[in-house]
Scaffold this motif. Structure first.
Motif, PDB file in Angstrom:
ATOM      1  N   TYR A  43       0.844  -1.205   0.000  1.00 43.06           N
ATOM      2  CA  TYR A  43       0.000   0.000   0.000  1.00 43.06           C
ATOM      3  C   TYR A  43       0.872   1.245   0.000  1.00 43.06           C
ATOM      4  N   GLU A  44       1.859   1.281   0.897  1.00 44.17           N
ATOM      5  CA  GLU A  44       2.751   2.441   0.986  1.00 44.17           C
ATOM      6  C   GLU A  44       3.557   2.616  -0.297  1.00 44.17           C
ATOM      7  N   ARG A  45       3.978   1.513  -0.906  1.00 46.29           N
ATOM      8  CA  ARG A  45       4.759   1.591  -2.137  1.00 46.29           C
ATOM      9  C   ARG A  45       3.943   2.220  -3.255  1.00 46.29           C
ATOM     10  N   VAL A  46       2.673   1.820  -3.370  1.00 45.67           N
ATOM     11  CA  VAL A  46       1.825   2.344  -4.441  1.00 45.67           C
ATOM     12  C   VAL A  46       1.489   3.815  -4.187  1.00 45.67           C
ATOM     13  N   VAL A  47       1.265   4.183  -2.931  1.00 38.13           N
ATOM     14  CA  VAL A  47       1.020   5.588  -2.609  1.00 38.13           C
ATOM     15  C   VAL A  47       2.231   6.432  -3.015  1.00 38.13           C
ATOM     16  N   ALA A  48       3.430   5.956  -2.684  1.00 35.47           N
ATOM     17  CA  ALA A  48       4.652   6.677  -3.058  1.00 35.47           C
ATOM     18  C   ALA A  48       4.791   6.753  -4.577  1.00 35.47           C
ATOM     19  N   GLN A  49       4.425   5.676  -5.257  1.00 37.24           N
ATOM     20  CA  GLN A  49       4.506   5.637  -6.718  1.00 37.24           C
ATOM     21  C   GLN A  49       3.581   6.683  -7.345  1.00 37.24           C
ATOM     22  N   HIS A  50       2.471   6.968  -6.659  1.00 39.42           N
ATOM     23  CA  HIS A  50       1.528   7.971  -7.137  1.00 39.42           C
ATOM     24  C   HIS A  50       1.808   9.350  -6.535  1.00 39.42           C
ATOM     25  N   GLY A  51       3.017   9.548  -6.028  1.00 36.58           N
ATOM     26  CA  GLY A  51       3.404  10.852  -5.499  1.00 36.58           C
ATOM     27  C   GLY A  51       2.630  11.280  -4.281  1.00 36.58           C
ATOM     28  N   GLY A  52       2.207  10.314  -3.469  1.00 33.81           N
ATOM     29  CA  GLY A  52       1.466  10.624  -2.257  1.00 33.81           C
ATOM     30  C   GLY A  52      -0.036  10.754  -2.453  1.00 33.81           C
ATOM     31  N   ASP A  53      -0.513  10.571  -3.663  1.00 33.59           N
ATOM     32  CA  ASP A  53      -1.946  10.673  -3.950  1.00 33.59           C
ATOM     33  C   ASP A  53      -2.632   9.374  -3.513  1.00 33.59           C
ATOM     34  N   THR A  54      -3.191   9.382  -2.296  1.00 33.60           N
ATOM     35  CA  THR A  54      -3.779   8.159  -1.752  1.00 33.60           C
ATOM     36  C   THR A  54      -5.010   7.715  -2.533  1.00 33.60           C
ATOM     37  N   LYS A  55      -5.786   8.664  -3.052  1.00 34.54           N
ATOM     38  CA  LYS A  55      -6.994   8.285  -3.806  1.00 34.54           C
ATOM     39  C   LYS A  55      -6.623   7.520  -5.074  1.00 34.54           C
ATOM     40  N   ALA A  56      -5.590   8.002  -5.778  1.00 31.34           N
ATOM     41  CA  ALA A  56      -5.155   7.314  -6.996  1.00 31.34           C
ATOM     42  C   ALA A  56      -4.589   5.937  -6.662  1.00 31.34           C
ATOM     43  N   ALA A  57      -3.818   5.883  -5.562  1.00 29.96           N
ATOM     44  CA  ALA A  57      -3.232   4.604  -5.150  1.00 29.96           C
ATOM     45  C   ALA A  57      -4.318   3.612  -4.765  1.00 29.96           C
ATOM     46  N   GLU A  58      -5.310   4.075  -4.008  1.00 32.85           N
ATOM     47  CA  GLU A  58      -6.386   3.190  -3.578  1.00 32.85           C
ATOM     48  C   GLU A  58      -7.247   2.736  -4.754  1.00 32.85           C
TER      49      GLU A  58
END
Length: 216
Positions: A43-58
Motif C-alpha cells: 500500500y505504501e509503495r503504491v502511494v509513493a509511486q503515485h506521489g502521495g496521492d492516496t486516492k489514486a493509489a487506492e
C-alpha cells in the motif's frame, strides 16, 4: 403452501444472503482501512509511486482486488515442491561463479512457480505481479527487485562487486516469496507464513564474495 414452493423460497433466500455477504466482504476490502490491512507495505509503495496521492493509489489497488481477488491458488504436489526447491538450490550454488545467470534462473523459476499456483503466466509479468500483490503483498516486492536486476545484465568482466552484492540481496529478498509459494498452508493464505528456508535467519547459505568462505 407446497413443499416445492417452500424449497424454492429457501434457495432464493440463501442466494440473496450469500450475495450480500460477498458484497460486504468486497466493500470492506476496498475501503482505505481494508486496503491498508490487506496490502501492508505494498500500500505504501503504491502511494509513493503515485506521489502521495492516496486516492489514486487506492483506486489502483481496488482494481487489483477486483481483477484478482477471487483467484484460488492451486496447491502444489509434494513432488512439485521438491523439484522447485531443488532448482532453487542449484541456481543458488551457481551464484558465486555466475551471479547473473543464477539471478536470471531464479527470476524464471519464480515466474514458473507462480504460474503453477494459478497466477497469470510469467510472460504476463505485470499482471502476474499485480495478482501476487493481492495474495502475497508482504513478499512481492522482492520478486520485483529480482526481476529488475535480472533484466539488467551488467557484463562479466566489467561487473562490479556492488553489482554482485545487489544481485545477492535481491535473491535473499525474493526467497521469501518463493517460500510462500511452495510451502503448504493449513489456512490457505499466503501472507506472514514462515518459509521453507526460515532456519537460515534470512540469509542465503552462501557468500557472493570469493574471499569469504561459504557459510555452513
Amino acid at each position: 403452501m407446497s413443499t416445492g414452493l417452500i424449497i424454492a423460497i429457501v434457495i432464493v433466500a440463501a442466494v440473496v444472503v450469500v450475495a450480500a455477504v460477498l458484497a460486504a466482504a468486497r466493500s470492506r476490502s476496498s475501503s482505505p482501512h481494508g486496503l491498508k490491512r490487506r496490502f501492508g507495505p505494498e500500500y505504501e509503495r503504491v502511494v509513493a509511486q503515485h506521489g502521495g496521492d492516496t486516492k489514486a493509489a487506492e483506486q489502483e489497488l481496488t482494481e487489483r482486488v477486483q481483477r484478482h481477488g477471487d483467484l484460488h491458488e492451486r496447491p502444489l504436489e509434494s513432488a512439485e515442491r521438491e523439484r522447485y526447491a531443488a532448482r532453487w538450490t542449484t541456481a543458488q550454488e551457481h551464484f558465486v561463479d555466475s551471479p547473473q545467470q543464477s539471478v536470471t534462473e531464479i527470476d524464471r523459476l519464480l515466474a514458473e512457480v507462480a504460474a503453477a499456483r494459478g497466477f497469470p503466466a510469467g510472460a504476463e509479468y505485470e499482471d502476474q505481479v499485480a495478482a501476487l500483490s493481492v495474495h502475497h503483498a508482504d513478499h512481492v516486492d522482492g520478486y520485483r527487485r529480482l526481476h529488475r536486476v535480472a533484466q539488467e545484465p551488467m557484463g562479466g568482466a566489467s561487473q562490479s562487486r556492488a553489482g554482485t552484492e545487489e544481485m545477492r540481496t535481491a535473491m535473499i529478498e525474493a526467497r521469501s516469496l518463493f517460500d510462500d509459494l511452495i510451502t503448504p498452508s493449513a489456512g490457505g493464505a499466503g501472507r506472514h507464513r514462515a518459509g521453507v528456508g526460515a532456519d537460515t535467519g534470512g540469509h542465503l547459505p552462501w557468500s557472493a564474495d570469493r574471499s569469504r568462505p561459504k557459510e555452513s
